[in-house]
Design an enzyme around this catalytic site. Structure first.
Site, mmCIF file in Angstrom:
data_model
loop_
_atom_site.group_PDB
_atom_site.id
_atom_site.type_symbol
_atom_site.label_atom_id
_atom_site.label_comp_id
_atom_site.label_asym_id
_atom_site.label_seq_id
_atom_site.Cartn_x
_atom_site.Cartn_y
_atom_site.Cartn_z
ATOM 1 N N LYS A 22 0.805 -1.245 -0.014
ATOM 2 C CA LYS A 22 -0.245 0.026 -0.067
ATOM 3 C C LYS A 22 0.563 1.288 -0.007
ATOM 4 O O LYS A 22 0.739 2.048 -0.973
ATOM 5 C CB LYS A 22 -0.900 0.018 1.245
ATOM 6 C CG LYS A 22 -1.646 1.318 1.577
ATOM 7 C CD LYS A 22 -2.631 1.206 2.647
ATOM 8 C CE LYS A 22 -2.067 1.623 4.092
ATOM 9 N NZ LYS A 22 -1.603 3.055 4.212
ATOM 10 N N ASN A 23 1.885 1.441 1.002
ATOM 11 C CA ASN A 23 2.732 2.521 1.296
ATOM 12 C C ASN A 23 3.634 2.939 -0.030
ATOM 13 O O ASN A 23 4.091 3.969 -0.228
ATOM 14 C CB ASN A 23 3.197 2.492 2.401
ATOM 15 C CG ASN A 23 2.450 2.579 3.631
ATOM 16 O OD1 ASN A 23 1.206 2.842 3.278
ATOM 17 N ND2 ASN A 23 2.801 2.575 4.650
ATOM 18 N N CYS A 116 -5.806 7.839 9.237
ATOM 19 C CA CYS A 116 -6.266 7.201 10.562
ATOM 20 C C CYS A 116 -6.143 8.193 11.819
ATOM 21 O O CYS A 116 -5.465 9.252 11.786
ATOM 22 C CB CYS A 116 -5.332 6.142 10.667
ATOM 23 S SG CYS A 116 -5.379 4.855 9.743
ATOM 24 N N ARG A 121 -0.459 14.413 13.044
ATOM 25 C CA ARG A 121 -0.380 14.161 11.576
ATOM 26 C C ARG A 121 -0.119 15.403 10.851
ATOM 27 O O ARG A 121 -0.920 15.469 9.826
ATOM 28 C CB ARG A 121 -0.856 12.826 10.941
ATOM 29 C CG ARG A 121 -1.074 11.632 11.833
ATOM 30 C CD ARG A 121 -1.401 10.449 11.060
ATOM 31 N NE ARG A 121 -0.604 9.823 10.318
ATOM 32 C CZ ARG A 121 -0.671 8.767 9.595
ATOM 33 N NH1 ARG A 121 -1.966 8.193 9.176
ATOM 34 N NH2 ARG A 121 0.194 8.179 8.874
ATOM 35 N N PRO A 122 0.753 16.366 11.359
ATOM 36 C CA PRO A 122 0.604 17.668 10.655
ATOM 37 C C PRO A 122 1.511 17.466 9.486
ATOM 38 O O PRO A 122 1.863 16.344 9.110
ATOM 39 C CB PRO A 122 1.335 18.475 11.666
ATOM 40 C CG PRO A 122 1.826 17.798 12.161
ATOM 41 C CD PRO A 122 1.492 16.366 12.656
ATOM 42 N N ILE A 123 1.356 18.605 8.466
ATOM 43 C CA ILE A 123 2.076 18.432 7.166
ATOM 44 C C ILE A 123 3.103 19.796 7.116
ATOM 45 O O ILE A 123 3.620 20.067 6.139
ATOM 46 C CB ILE A 123 1.154 18.458 5.900
ATOM 47 C CG1 ILE A 123 0.314 19.711 5.841
ATOM 48 C CG2 ILE A 123 0.616 17.318 5.939
ATOM 49 C CD1 ILE A 123 -0.231 19.917 4.561
ATOM 50 N N ASP A 124 3.492 20.134 8.299
ATOM 51 C CA ASP A 124 4.496 21.275 8.362
ATOM 52 C C ASP A 124 5.812 20.968 7.850
ATOM 53 O O ASP A 124 6.395 21.704 7.073
ATOM 54 C CB ASP A 124 4.627 21.428 9.754
ATOM 55 C CG ASP A 124 5.096 20.485 10.698
ATOM 56 O OD1 ASP A 124 4.446 19.385 10.658
ATOM 57 O OD2 ASP A 124 5.847 20.807 11.315
ATOM 58 N N LEU A 125 6.553 19.789 7.902
ATOM 59 C CA LEU A 125 7.537 19.270 7.449
ATOM 60 C C LEU A 125 7.350 19.295 5.685
ATOM 61 O O LEU A 125 8.418 19.686 5.083
ATOM 62 C CB LEU A 125 8.213 18.039 7.701
ATOM 63 C CG LEU A 125 8.258 17.895 9.347
ATOM 64 C CD1 LEU A 125 8.664 16.270 9.711
ATOM 65 C CD2 LEU A 125 9.384 18.520 10.082
ATOM 66 N N ASP A 305 3.979 0.726 12.403
ATOM 67 C CA ASP A 305 2.812 -0.038 11.541
ATOM 68 C C ASP A 305 2.395 -1.459 12.238
ATOM 69 O O ASP A 305 1.457 -2.066 12.297
ATOM 70 C CB ASP A 305 2.692 -0.106 10.184
ATOM 71 C CG ASP A 305 2.533 1.510 9.503
ATOM 72 O OD1 ASP A 305 2.026 2.149 10.369
ATOM 73 O OD2 ASP A 305 2.738 1.496 8.422
ATOM 74 N N ARG A 397 -8.728 -0.747 4.379
ATOM 75 C CA ARG A 397 -7.942 0.311 3.778
ATOM 76 C C ARG A 397 -6.965 -0.198 3.265
ATOM 77 O O ARG A 397 -6.035 0.345 2.508
ATOM 78 C CB ARG A 397 -7.648 1.416 4.614
ATOM 79 C CG ARG A 397 -9.054 2.337 5.184
ATOM 80 C CD ARG A 397 -8.642 3.446 5.954
ATOM 81 N NE ARG A 397 -7.754 4.202 5.259
ATOM 82 C CZ ARG A 397 -7.516 5.630 5.711
ATOM 83 N NH1 ARG A 397 -8.038 5.881 6.941
ATOM 84 N NH2 ARG A 397 -6.774 6.291 5.129
HETATM 85 C C1 UD1 Z 1 4.002 6.789 6.409
HETATM 86 C C2 UD1 Z 1 3.133 5.664 6.383
HETATM 87 C C3 UD1 Z 1 2.516 4.839 7.653
HETATM 88 C C4 UD1 Z 1 3.626 4.846 8.506
HETATM 89 C C5 UD1 Z 1 4.468 5.955 8.758
HETATM 90 C C6 UD1 Z 1 5.858 5.938 9.631
HETATM 91 C C7 UD1 Z 1 2.137 5.992 4.215
HETATM 92 C C8 UD1 Z 1 1.052 6.096 3.239
HETATM 93 N N1 UD1 Z 1 2.172 6.003 5.326
HETATM 94 O O1 UD1 Z 1 3.185 7.750 6.942
HETATM 95 O O2 UD1 Z 1 1.931 3.819 7.276
HETATM 96 O O3 UD1 Z 1 3.181 4.713 9.912
HETATM 97 O O4 UD1 Z 1 5.013 6.733 7.403
HETATM 98 O O5 UD1 Z 1 6.546 4.744 9.066
HETATM 99 O O6 UD1 Z 1 3.432 5.742 3.695
HETATM 100 N N2 UD1 Z 1 5.289 14.700 11.069
HETATM 101 C C9 UD1 Z 1 4.958 15.888 11.546
HETATM 102 N N3 UD1 Z 1 5.026 16.892 10.594
HETATM 103 C C10 UD1 Z 1 4.930 16.544 9.112
HETATM 104 C C11 UD1 Z 1 5.099 14.895 8.764
HETATM 105 C C12 UD1 Z 1 5.056 14.282 9.788
HETATM 106 O O7 UD1 Z 1 4.959 16.209 12.844
HETATM 107 O O8 UD1 Z 1 4.940 17.426 8.368
HETATM 108 C C13 UD1 Z 1 5.100 13.537 12.139
HETATM 109 C C14 UD1 Z 1 3.974 12.690 12.169
HETATM 110 O O9 UD1 Z 1 2.882 13.274 12.940
HETATM 111 C C15 UD1 Z 1 4.278 11.583 12.825
HETATM 112 C C16 UD1 Z 1 5.873 11.390 12.310
HETATM 113 O O10 UD1 Z 1 6.027 12.775 11.822
HETATM 114 O O11 UD1 Z 1 4.495 11.708 14.224
HETATM 115 C C17 UD1 Z 1 6.173 10.207 11.153
HETATM 116 O O12 UD1 Z 1 5.438 10.827 10.282
HETATM 117 P P1 UD1 Z 1 5.581 10.484 8.683
HETATM 118 O O13 UD1 Z 1 6.970 9.454 8.628
HETATM 119 O O14 UD1 Z 1 5.603 11.729 7.817
HETATM 120 O O15 UD1 Z 1 4.622 9.391 8.255
HETATM 121 P P2 UD1 Z 1 3.660 9.354 6.978
HETATM 122 O O16 UD1 Z 1 4.317 9.530 5.729
HETATM 123 O O17 UD1 Z 1 2.159 10.369 7.618
#
Ligand code: UD1
Length: 416
Positions: A22-23, A116, A121-125, A305, A397
């Site tokens: 999936k990922n 989920c 799970r913000p998108i600031d990064l 996961d 999912r």
């Molecule tokens: C991806 C995977 C998910 C897996 C995760 C960690 C997909 C579709 N999903 O999720 O199954 O559990 O990697 O291996 O590939 N964070 C921030 N700001 C940001 C982005 C992330 O604070 O802009 C935080 C998140 O809240 C979380 C951590 O960083 O606590 C890890 O997030 P990230 O590695 O980005 O995971 P995803 O890409 O969302």
């Protein structure tokens, strides 16, 4: 309706085949937007999140067709720059379309992505990195607009090796002017898969699988074919189920090379793992041993996961296990449901203390998210009596047909 019924207690025996990842499939589907033509993606899992991504691509003007597990995406025409709130909010991976749309047409209007309920799970990064590439971001309460005239390369160190942010940078950088260097990049196998697809389309990328990626922008990408690798999390879920229920199973196409952390822990708990070129097998003939300390970590540590599935196994291991979650702050939602089945689990901050019971007892429980739902299936398979898991759609999912797969392995499990 929307439930799974399990009559637990069977040893698991037999073979099943592991679906595509999936990922890996989701960002690869998003990446197809960068190509003015047709891409063929094989071994794509037929799961709800993939269908959501398909809907989003269709909203943007792509044509998407299926033959078995092969999806063909024609992105010759991208006719829209806006993505409807509902689809985007339902799936966090819709954020992958941000980098892809910026690379393709330089503009996107979208809702903040959902997914989920496992943390903020913000998108600031993602946004901070893209701004360094010249992207202007206008944020509103529920929506944002991102636009750029010409994406420019950057030398950037991610504050945390976010999987999604690394993918978005890759998607933006492959067509940017100059060479982008990303340090502290995510090393997950799904990043390697995305790079594999982009390279098949003519991208110039080095360093995938390491924490430093170098992406030299090219003028254009071409049509590509790519086979999605097997899903390490699905394989891991099934290995953990065998740990918990006991038995002897073989997982065809399970990617042993991506399961190192789990294989090590499974051995410590008493599982006997065999690896060959066709997949991974596990034999479990005795009661599991507890693990004194297991932390989730970025790859190649133990994956977050698999934390909930592992908690279900620890609930029947001999002794006290400690499970520490370091990636997501809200990933212990499964605990109350496991307790309904008799599990002895205490939570302190980001640590779960799990004292194993000889056996869990079947109960009526509710899935609240994908991997937690899979953990309830594992718990139900090993429990005595009948377990009903409500909200099956969360599990769908990420798992093509978890009931079919466990029936292949001798379980008494059905939808209802
Ligand atoms: C991806 C995977 C998910 C897996 C995760 C960690 C997909 C579709 N999903 O999720 O199954 O559990 O990697 O291996 O590939 N964070 C921030 N700001 C940001 C982005 C992330 O604070 O802009 C935080 C998140 O809240 C979380 C951590 O960083 O606590 C890890 O997030 P990230 O590695 O980005 O995971 P995803 O890409 O969302």
């Amino acid at each position: 309706m929307d439930s799974i019924y399990i009559y637990g207690g069977n040893f698991l025996r037999g073979e099943t085949k592991i679906q595509g990842s999936k990922n890996a499939a989701l960002p690869i589907m998003a990446a197809s937007l960068l190509i003015k033509g047709t891409c063929v993606i094989k071994n794509c899992p037929r799961i709800a999140d993939v269908y959501l991504m398909q809907n989003l691509l269709q909203e943007l003007g792509c044509s998407v067709t299926w033959y078995r597990n092969t999806v063909t995406i024609d992105a010759t025409n991208v006719i829209d720059n806006a993505m409807s709130g509902e689809s985007v909010r339902r799936m966090r991976s819709s954020v992958m379309l941000l980098g892809a749309m910026l690379g393709r047409i330089g503009e996107v209007f979208m809702a903040y992505p959902g997914g989920c309920v496992i943390g903020k799970r913000p998108i600031d990064l993602h946004l901070t990195a893209l701004k360094k590439m010249g992207v202007e971001v206008i944020e509103q309460e529920h929506f944002f607009t991102a636009k750029v005239r010409k994406l420019k390369a950057m030398d950037y160190t991610l504050p945390f090796p976010s999987v999604g942010a690394t993918e978005n940078i890759l998607l933006a950088a492959v067509l940017a002017e100059g060479t982008t260097t990303v340090r502290n990049a995510a090393k997950e196998p799904e990043i390697e898969a995305l790079c594999g697809f982009l390279k098949a389309a003519g991208a110039d990328i080095e360093g995938e699988g390491t924490s430093t990626l170098s992406i030299k922008g090219v003028g254009e990408l071409r049509e590509a074919k790519y086979t999605v690798p097997s899903d390490r999390i699905v394989a891991g879920t099934y290995l953990i189920a065998a740990l918990s229920s006991g038995g002897s199973i073989f997982l065809e196409k399970a990617p042993a090379e991506h399961l190192g952390a789990l294989i090590k822990v499974a051995g410590q708990m008493g599982g006997n793992i065999t690896v060959n070129e066709d997949g991974v097998g596990i034999d479990v003939i005795r009661r599991l041993k507890a693990i004194p300390c297991l932390r989730t970590e970025v790859y190649d540590g133990f994956p977050t996961d698999l934390q909930s599935p592992m908690m279900a196994a620890m609930a029947v291991a001999q002794g006290e296990s400690v499970l520490e979650e370091t990636i997501f702050e809200n990933r212990f939602r499964i605990v109350d449901e496991l307790r309904k089945m008799g599990a002895d689990i205490r939570i302190e901050k980001n640590k779960a203390y799990v004292t194993g019971k000889e056996r869990l007892v079947g109960a009526s429980v509710e899935a609240e998210e994908l991997r937690g739902g899979a953990a309830l299936v594992i718990a139900g398979l090993g429990a005595s009596g009948k377990t009903i898991i409500k909200n099956r759609h969360f599990i769908e999912r990420g798992y093509e047909d978890i009931c079919r797969d466990f029936r292949n392995l001798g379980a008494d499990i059905n939808i209802g």
